[in-house]
Motif scaffolding. Structure first.
Motif, PDB file in Angstrom:
ATOM      1  N   PHE A 241       6.584  16.125   2.126  1.00  0.00           N
ATOM      2  CA  PHE A 241       6.477  15.083   1.109  1.00  0.00           C
ATOM      3  C   PHE A 241       5.026  14.880   0.671  1.00  0.00           C
ATOM      4  O   PHE A 241       4.755  14.589  -0.497  1.00  0.00           O
ATOM      5  N   GLN A 242       4.091  15.019   1.594  1.00  0.00           N
ATOM      6  CA  GLN A 242       2.690  14.746   1.284  1.00  0.00           C
ATOM      7  C   GLN A 242       1.982  15.916   0.610  1.00  0.00           C
ATOM      8  O   GLN A 242       1.068  15.707  -0.191  1.00  0.00           O
ATOM      9  N   GLU A 243       2.411  17.150   0.906  1.00  0.00           N
ATOM     10  CA  GLU A 243       1.612  18.301   0.488  1.00  0.00           C
ATOM     11  C   GLU A 243       2.314  19.281  -0.441  1.00  0.00           C
ATOM     12  O   GLU A 243       1.652  19.953  -1.236  1.00  0.00           O
ATOM     13  N   ALA A 244       3.620  19.397  -0.382  1.00  0.00           N
ATOM     14  CA  ALA A 244       4.327  20.409  -1.183  1.00  0.00           C
ATOM     15  C   ALA A 244       4.543  19.920  -2.613  1.00  0.00           C
ATOM     16  O   ALA A 244       4.843  18.746  -2.846  1.00  0.00           O
ATOM     17  N   LEU A 245       4.393  20.828  -3.566  1.00  0.00           N
ATOM     18  CA  LEU A 245       4.657  20.499  -4.964  1.00  0.00           C
ATOM     19  C   LEU A 245       6.100  20.044  -5.133  1.00  0.00           C
ATOM     20  O   LEU A 245       6.389  19.058  -5.841  1.00  0.00           O
ATOM     21  N   GLU A 246       7.024  20.736  -4.480  1.00  0.00           N
ATOM     22  CA  GLU A 246       8.438  20.384  -4.558  1.00  0.00           C
ATOM     23  C   GLU A 246       8.730  19.058  -3.855  1.00  0.00           C
ATOM     24  O   GLU A 246       9.771  18.441  -4.074  1.00  0.00           O
ATOM     25  N   GLY A 247       7.787  18.595  -3.030  1.00  0.00           N
ATOM     26  CA  GLY A 247       7.970  17.363  -2.286  1.00  0.00           C
ATOM     27  C   GLY A 247       7.657  16.096  -3.061  1.00  0.00           C
ATOM     28  O   GLY A 247       7.795  14.990  -2.521  1.00  0.00           O
ATOM     29  N   GLN A 248       7.257  16.223  -4.340  1.00  0.00           N
ATOM     30  CA  GLN A 248       7.011  15.044  -5.171  1.00  0.00           C
ATOM     31  C   GLN A 248       8.341  14.522  -5.708  1.00  0.00           C
ATOM     32  O   GLN A 248       8.614  14.537  -6.908  1.00  0.00           O
ATOM     33  N   VAL A 249       9.177  14.084  -4.785  1.00  0.00           N
ATOM     34  CA  VAL A 249      10.513  13.584  -5.114  1.00  0.00           C
ATOM     35  C   VAL A 249      10.735  12.263  -4.375  1.00  0.00           C
ATOM     36  O   VAL A 249      10.015  11.944  -3.420  1.00  0.00           O
ATOM     37  N   GLU A 250      11.719  11.498  -4.817  1.00  0.00           N
ATOM     38  CA  GLU A 250      12.008  10.228  -4.150  1.00  0.00           C
ATOM     39  C   GLU A 250      12.533  10.454  -2.741  1.00  0.00           C
ATOM     40  O   GLU A 250      12.272   9.667  -1.833  1.00  0.00           O
ATOM     41  N   GLY A 251      13.274  11.517  -2.561  1.00  0.00           N
ATOM     42  CA  GLY A 251      13.848  11.794  -1.259  1.00  0.00           C
ATOM     43  C   GLY A 251      14.709  13.037  -1.292  1.00  0.00           C
ATOM     44  O   GLY A 251      14.727  13.788  -2.279  1.00  0.00           O
ATOM     45  N   ILE A 252      15.415  13.265  -0.206  1.00  0.00           N
ATOM     46  CA  ILE A 252      16.321  14.407  -0.081  1.00  0.00           C
ATOM     47  C   ILE A 252      17.707  13.880   0.261  1.00  0.00           C
ATOM     48  O   ILE A 252      17.852  12.943   1.056  1.00  0.00           O
ATOM     49  N   ARG A 266      11.367   8.580   0.823  1.00  0.00           N
ATOM     50  CA  ARG A 266       9.937   8.541   1.174  1.00  0.00           C
ATOM     51  C   ARG A 266       9.578   7.257   1.925  1.00  0.00           C
ATOM     52  O   ARG A 266       8.756   7.271   2.852  1.00  0.00           O
ATOM     53  N   HIS A 267      10.194   6.129   1.536  1.00  0.00           N
ATOM     54  CA  HIS A 267       9.885   4.862   2.187  1.00  0.00           C
ATOM     55  C   HIS A 267      10.280   4.861   3.666  1.00  0.00           C
ATOM     56  O   HIS A 267       9.662   4.154   4.472  1.00  0.00           O
ATOM     57  N   HIS A 268      11.296   5.645   4.025  1.00  0.00           N
ATOM     58  CA  HIS A 268      11.665   5.750   5.436  1.00  0.00           C
ATOM     59  C   HIS A 268      10.501   6.289   6.266  1.00  0.00           C
ATOM     60  O   HIS A 268      10.385   5.987   7.461  1.00  0.00           O
ATOM     61  N   LEU A 269       9.653   7.104   5.624  1.00  0.00           N
ATOM     62  CA  LEU A 269       8.543   7.746   6.328  1.00  0.00           C
ATOM     63  C   LEU A 269       7.223   7.028   6.075  1.00  0.00           C
ATOM     64  O   LEU A 269       6.153   7.541   6.428  1.00  0.00           O
ATOM     65  N   GLY A 270       7.282   5.856   5.457  1.00  0.00           N
ATOM     66  CA  GLY A 270       6.064   5.080   5.200  1.00  0.00           C
ATOM     67  C   GLY A 270       5.249   5.587   4.033  1.00  0.00           C
ATOM     68  O   GLY A 270       4.046   5.289   3.938  1.00  0.00           O
ATOM     69  N   LEU A 271       5.882   6.342   3.115  1.00  0.00           N
ATOM     70  CA  LEU A 271       5.167   6.916   1.975  1.00  0.00           C
ATOM     71  C   LEU A 271       5.488   6.176   0.690  1.00  0.00           C
ATOM     72  O   LEU A 271       6.568   5.613   0.533  1.00  0.00           O
ATOM     73  N   LYS A 272       4.546   6.188  -0.243  1.00  0.00           N
ATOM     74  CA  LYS A 272       4.725   5.532  -1.536  1.00  0.00           C
ATOM     75  C   LYS A 272       5.690   6.309  -2.426  1.00  0.00           C
ATOM     76  O   LYS A 272       5.829   7.527  -2.300  1.00  0.00           O
ATOM     77  N   PRO A 274       6.758   5.845  -6.814  1.00  0.00           N
ATOM     78  CA  PRO A 274       6.237   7.201  -7.006  1.00  0.00           C
ATOM     79  C   PRO A 274       4.769   7.283  -6.583  1.00  0.00           C
ATOM     80  O   PRO A 274       4.092   6.261  -6.490  1.00  0.00           O
ATOM     81  N   ASP A 275       4.332   8.486  -6.342  1.00  0.00           N
ATOM     82  CA  ASP A 275       2.951   8.728  -5.940  1.00  0.00           C
ATOM     83  C   ASP A 275       2.430   9.869  -6.807  1.00  0.00           C
ATOM     84  O   ASP A 275       2.569  11.038  -6.470  1.00  0.00           O
ATOM     85  N   GLY A 276       1.869   9.528  -7.977  1.00  0.00           N
ATOM     86  CA  GLY A 276       1.526  10.539  -8.966  1.00  0.00           C
ATOM     87  C   GLY A 276       2.737  10.865  -9.809  1.00  0.00           C
ATOM     88  O   GLY A 276       3.734  10.137  -9.824  1.00  0.00           O
ATOM     89  N   ASP A 277       2.678  11.984 -10.509  1.00  0.00           N
ATOM     90  CA  ASP A 277       3.795  12.407 -11.349  1.00  0.00           C
ATOM     91  C   ASP A 277       4.896  13.032 -10.504  1.00  0.00           C
ATOM     92  O   ASP A 277       4.651  13.992  -9.773  1.00  0.00           O
ATOM     93  N   PRO A 278       6.119  12.530 -10.599  1.00  0.00           N
ATOM     94  CA  PRO A 278       7.221  13.159  -9.869  1.00  0.00           C
ATOM     95  C   PRO A 278       7.461  14.592 -10.336  1.00  0.00           C
ATOM     96  O   PRO A 278       7.192  14.937 -11.495  1.00  0.00           O
ATOM     97  N   ARG A 279       7.959  15.400  -9.438  1.00  0.00           N
ATOM     98  CA  ARG A 279       8.248  16.799  -9.742  1.00  0.00           C
ATOM     99  C   ARG A 279       9.198  16.925 -10.933  1.00  0.00           C
ATOM    100  O   ARG A 279       9.002  17.767 -11.818  1.00  0.00           O
ATOM    101  N   LEU A 280      10.222  16.084 -11.004  1.00  0.00           N
ATOM    102  CA  LEU A 280      11.214  16.188 -12.062  1.00  0.00           C
ATOM    103  C   LEU A 280      10.589  15.993 -13.442  1.00  0.00           C
ATOM    104  O   LEU A 280      10.919  16.704 -14.392  1.00  0.00           O
ATOM    105  N   SER A 281       9.674  15.040 -13.566  1.00  0.00           N
ATOM    106  CA  SER A 281       9.087  14.761 -14.882  1.00  0.00           C
ATOM    107  C   SER A 281       8.150  15.862 -15.349  1.00  0.00           C
ATOM    108  O   SER A 281       7.817  15.947 -16.532  1.00  0.00           O
ATOM    109  N   ASN A 282       7.723  16.730 -14.430  1.00  0.00           N
ATOM    110  CA  ASN A 282       6.824  17.828 -14.790  1.00  0.00           C
ATOM    111  C   ASN A 282       7.529  19.164 -14.980  1.00  0.00           C
ATOM    112  O   ASN A 282       6.885  20.178 -15.253  1.00  0.00           O
TER     113      ASN A 282
END
Length: 324
Positions: A241-252, A266-272, A274-282
């Motif tokens: 979630f923090q490092e992969a390009l494909e990981g810019q998603v709300e969850g799995i 992402r919130h389950h893991l203490g992460l924000k 959205p955090d930047g541009d989501p993968r889907l919008s790009n």
């Protein structure tokens, strides 16, 4: 690809969870948050999650396509909730017993009214013919999206009942990197659940449309498959979630072979989010909507003017509107 699971109930987390008495990252009005432990949920293991299909969890509002008055219709999610007094009684019982078991609901008086056409979601338990609330005191259900109901105007903008079609965002056939916005017959979507996303849904994390010209569309659940998902392991998921390009998603959401759905947010893991541009919008997208006149619905007609056009990013889709 086989049709994946329909979202009718709350989906359990892939990890066992704890409740922390601190402000929620997901809902600003909540004074607690639910966080994942590093222990994999036994439900996930029983469903053989390691062989499941991992798909992107899309941030919108849940919808369902099924018959209404004999015709395929879009339905909006509407949970039947308890009245304030009943909810207070339920919470007192849960605090005193550390459980919602053995709580007695008065099904005639304890719940807020719902529209006459409301139906409970699949697999909702019943007692004496009445739907029984879940462990949160809610009864998941659906209400038909009628054009005259202003409460569901954004849902209605993504469906054309005269043409019996819905505006759908999905991967393009033959090109796994490309998305497409297209009009899909409602008959082809029967008994599927989908996520409505767009300008006026959940603060629009995908940056679709604008206040001047709102854009909304439906994403079939399970349609966006993750090509290289991480292993079901807390640290590997956190890193992904923090490092992969494909990981810019709300969850799995994992779709298991027996039909079980399992998720992580992402919130389950203490992460924000959205955090930047989501993968889907790009992701790049092509519009394939044709044959809709101005009389068949404004949004359908506008997309018809873009038929065949491609955009390098989903968030760049816009219409050539005349100056006001």
């Amino acid at each position: 690809m086989r049709r994946l699971g329909s979202v009718q109930q709350k989906i359990p987390c892939v990890f066992l969870t704890d409740v922390r008495e601190e402000p929620s990252r997901k809902r600003y009005c909540e004074s607690f948050q639910i966080v994942a432990t590093e222990t994999v949920n036994p439900l996930a293991l029983e469903a053989n999650i390691h062989s499941a299909v991992a798909t992107e969890k899309v941030d919108g509002t849940c919808c369902y396509v099924t018959l209404y008055q004999g015709e395929p219709y879009l339905w909006a999610r509407l949970d039947r909730k308890p009245t304030k007094q009943a909810e207070k009684r339920f919470k007192r019982h849960r605090r005193s017993q550390q459980s919602c078991e053995e709580f007695s609901w008065n099904v005639e008086e304890d719940f807020k009214s719902v529209p006459e056409a409301w139906i409970p979601a699949h697999r909702v338990k019943r007692h004496d013919g009445h739907p029984v609330p879940d462990e949160h005191g809610h009864t998941p259900g659906w209400v038909p999206v009628e054009k005259s109901n202003k409460q569901y105007c954004w849902h209605a903008s993504a469906v054309d009942y005269e043409a019996r079609a819905a505006l759908v965002l999905r991967p393009s056939a033959g090109d796994e990197n490309m998305l497409e916005i297209t009009a899909v017959p409602l008959d082809d979507l029967q008994e599927q659940t989908l996520e409505l996303i767009g300008t006026n849904v959940n603060a629009n994390p995908y940056k679709l449309g604008s206040k001047k010209q709102p854009v909304h569309c439906l994403v079939p659940h399970g349609s966006i498959v993750l090509r290289k998902p991480p292993a079901v392991d807390f640290q590997q998921l956190l890193c992904w979630f923090q490092e992969a390009l494909e990981g810019q998603v709300e969850g799995i959401v994992w779709h298991c072979g027996d039909g079980t759905l399992i998720k992580v947010h992402r919130h389950h893991l203490g992460l924000k989010w959205p955090d930047g541009d989501p993968r889907l919008s790009n992701r790049p997208v092509v519009v394939r909507v044709e044959g809709h006149s101005r009389h068949s619905g404004c949004l359908f007609a506008l997309f018809s003017t873009l038929n065949g056009r491609g955009f390098s990013r989903l968030q760049d889709v816009q219409f050539d509107l005349p100056e006001s």
